[in-house]
Design a protein around this motif. Structure first.
Motif, PDB file in Angstrom:
ATOM      1  N   ARG A  23      -5.068  -6.317  -5.791  1.00  0.00           N
ATOM      2  CA  ARG A  23      -5.616  -5.785  -4.659  1.00  0.00           C
ATOM      3  C   ARG A  23      -4.329  -5.148  -3.564  1.00  0.00           C
ATOM      4  N   GLU A  44      -3.442  -1.659  -4.863  1.00  0.00           N
ATOM      5  CA  GLU A  44      -4.618  -0.646  -4.757  1.00  0.00           C
ATOM      6  C   GLU A  44      -4.377  -0.341  -3.350  1.00  0.00           C
ATOM      7  N   SER A  45      -4.405  -1.221  -2.376  1.00  0.00           N
ATOM      8  CA  SER A  45      -4.606  -1.029  -1.091  1.00  0.00           C
ATOM      9  C   SER A  45      -3.315  -0.268  -0.293  1.00  0.00           C
ATOM     10  N   HIS A  73      -4.941 -11.491  -8.888  1.00  0.00           N
ATOM     11  CA  HIS A  73      -6.069 -10.514  -8.315  1.00  0.00           C
ATOM     12  C   HIS A  73      -5.453 -10.275  -6.834  1.00  0.00           C
ATOM     13  N   ASP A  74      -4.887 -11.062  -6.172  1.00  0.00           N
ATOM     14  CA  ASP A  74      -4.224 -10.764  -4.782  1.00  0.00           C
ATOM     15  C   ASP A  74      -3.235  -9.485  -5.110  1.00  0.00           C
TER      16      ASP A  74
END
Lengths: 161, 306
Positions: free
Chosen positions: B69, B72-73, B65-66
């Protein structure tokens, strides 16, 4: 992020959704945001508002970044040289085109010789192609007006399509 | 800010942005890019700085998940960092366009001056010749002999004007194209400076007029450098074409040089700078190879638009 979020998170200079004078001849409901600029934090608010409005108008992600950049480049001058100023962000339209108009004004010392500050070789920053001439290349329309001792106004427009 | 400090700040800002994206951190990203640009970092350097920062943060990410993320960022962050470079890039593109137009303007001015020199001045001189002939018609032979000197001088002026006019705007370039013009140029240099200059060319497609003029001027400048500074016993010009580019070389067997000629000799430097500018305006590449006493090879490659 909605306007109320912004108002909660940030300082209170944001006056969202004031009807623009342009609204009369515009087929779209026009939005206008006014942000008083005194520090980098205020520039953040102006960027956020511009991004928010421009994304509603259908600008691509890259163009949102270019608009935010234009605000940073111009508003930083107002902070550095004029003890701050004001950024007004307005939705505009012309024919089928929709766009965003950004006016950055200050009451600073003004620019005596506009053509020379618009030149690429004028300062270190200009030589690198950023600063005023660099910003002009990011926008579709760009105009600087200034009166010595009366401050400077930069008006920029970018069209979404 | 040192490069290390910049990198540390970059990692910290990206890290904060990934945990909680907001406009303030995007502005910080933009300012980091701006600082890097002002400090002289190139696009490749900032791109590798970004990928190192990314690698650092990836290694710290505990969960999938990290990691997703982060991925994506980081794009939004990186776009912001690159924005100042985008401005610079646009400036460069603009400047190139201006340079190109300036070149065209200068060429058209040169053409006009050449025309005035050649056609108008030589018509006037021809009229002077006729008047002189008339005036001397009835004079005694010893007087006529003195006027012959004047006629000689006038013929010299005509020759000078003609060669000056051809140098300014070679009519052969307009009429016959690049290769014949280069041969005429080589011939002229050879006669004037007393060393043989050969031209070999293999071109098959139509070359845009601006490219022709530029290549002509580049060769002219390069041969002038050879003649004035190289002490060469021979020189050769080679021009050939591949699918996507034109390659033009000017080689000599002269004294050569070891270091950068632009910093050493203002005269050669200016000539080379002109060549460099012309090549840049056409989006081409200039290569200069030379060693002490081993001659010089100046090669330019100009991309051809399809």
């Amino acid at each position: 992020m909605t306007d109320s979020d912004v108002a909660e998170n940030r300082r209170s200079e944001v006056l969202p959704a004031v009807a623009s004078p342009k609204a009369i001849d515009s087929p779209y409901p026009a939005d206008e945001f006014r942000v008083q600029i005194e520090s980098l934090e205020d520039i953040v608010i102006a960027r956020q508002q511009a991004r928010h409005l421009a994304s509603k108008l259908g600008f691509s992600k890259c163009n949102l970044t270019l608009i935010a950049t234009a605000i940073s480049e111009i508003a930083r001058n107002a902070v550095e040289y004029a003890n701050g100023g004001e950024v007004v962000i307005t939705a505009i339209s012309s024919g089928n085109r929709r766009g965003v108009k950004i006016v950055v004004s200050d009451r600073g010392p003004g620019i005596a010789d506009i053509p020379s500050v618009m030149r690429d070789g004028y300062s270190t920053v200009n030589r690198l192609g950023i600063g005023l001439p660099g910003t002009r290349r990011l926008m579709d329309e760009f105009e600087v007006s200034s009166e010595s001792g009366e401050g400077t106004t930069v008006t920029m427009k970018k069209w979404a399509s | 800010m040192s490069n290390d400090e910049l990198e540390t700040k970059y990692v910290a800002t990206l890290d904060a942005f990934v945990s909680k994206p907001d406009e303030g951190l995007l502005l910080d990203a933009y300012e980091l890019g701006r600082t890097a640009l002002i400090q002289g970092l190139g696009v490749l350097e900032i791109a590798s700085l970004h990928s190192r920062a990314l690698a650092t943060l990836l290694s710290r990410s505990a969960t999938d998940h990290d990691r997703s993320r982060l991925m994506e960022s980081q794009t939004n962050f990186f776009v912001e960092v690159l924005c100042p470079f985008e401005m610079t890039h646009r400036g460069f593109r603009d400047a190139n366009g201006v340079l190109r137009r300036l070149n065209e303007l200068l060429e058209s001015q040169a053409k006009r001056i050449a025309f005035t020199l050649h056609d108008e001045a030589s018509q006037l001189l021809a009229a002077v010749h006729i008047s002189l002939a008339e005036a001397t018609h009835d004079l005694p032979p010893e007087m006529v002999a003195r006027f012959e000197m004047v006629k000689d001088l006038m013929s010299q002026i005509e020759d000078r004007l003609r060669s000056l006019s051809h140098e300014l705007s070679p009519p052969v370039l307009l009429e016959l194209g690049l290769c014949p013009a280069l041969e005429v140029l080589a011939d002229g240099v050879s006669k004037r400076w007393g060393f043989p200059v050969t031209v070999t060319s293999s071109l098959n497609a139509e070359i845009p007029p601006t490219v022709q003029t530029s290549l002509y001027r580049i060769t002219q400048e390069a041969l002038t450098n050879v003649a004035k500074h190289a002490g060469a016993s021979r020189a050769e010009v080679e021009i050939r074409q591949t699918t996507h580019k034109l390659v033009c070389s000017v080689r000599d067997d002269g004294i050569g040089f070891d270091s950068n000629p632009i910093s050493n000799d203002t005269q050669t430097g200016l000539g080379l700078m002109e060549i460099r500018e012309r090549v840049a305006a056409l989006g081409g590449v200039l290569r200069l190879q030379s060693h002490q006493n081993q001659g010089t090879d100046l090669t330019v490659e100009i991309p051809l638009e399809n």
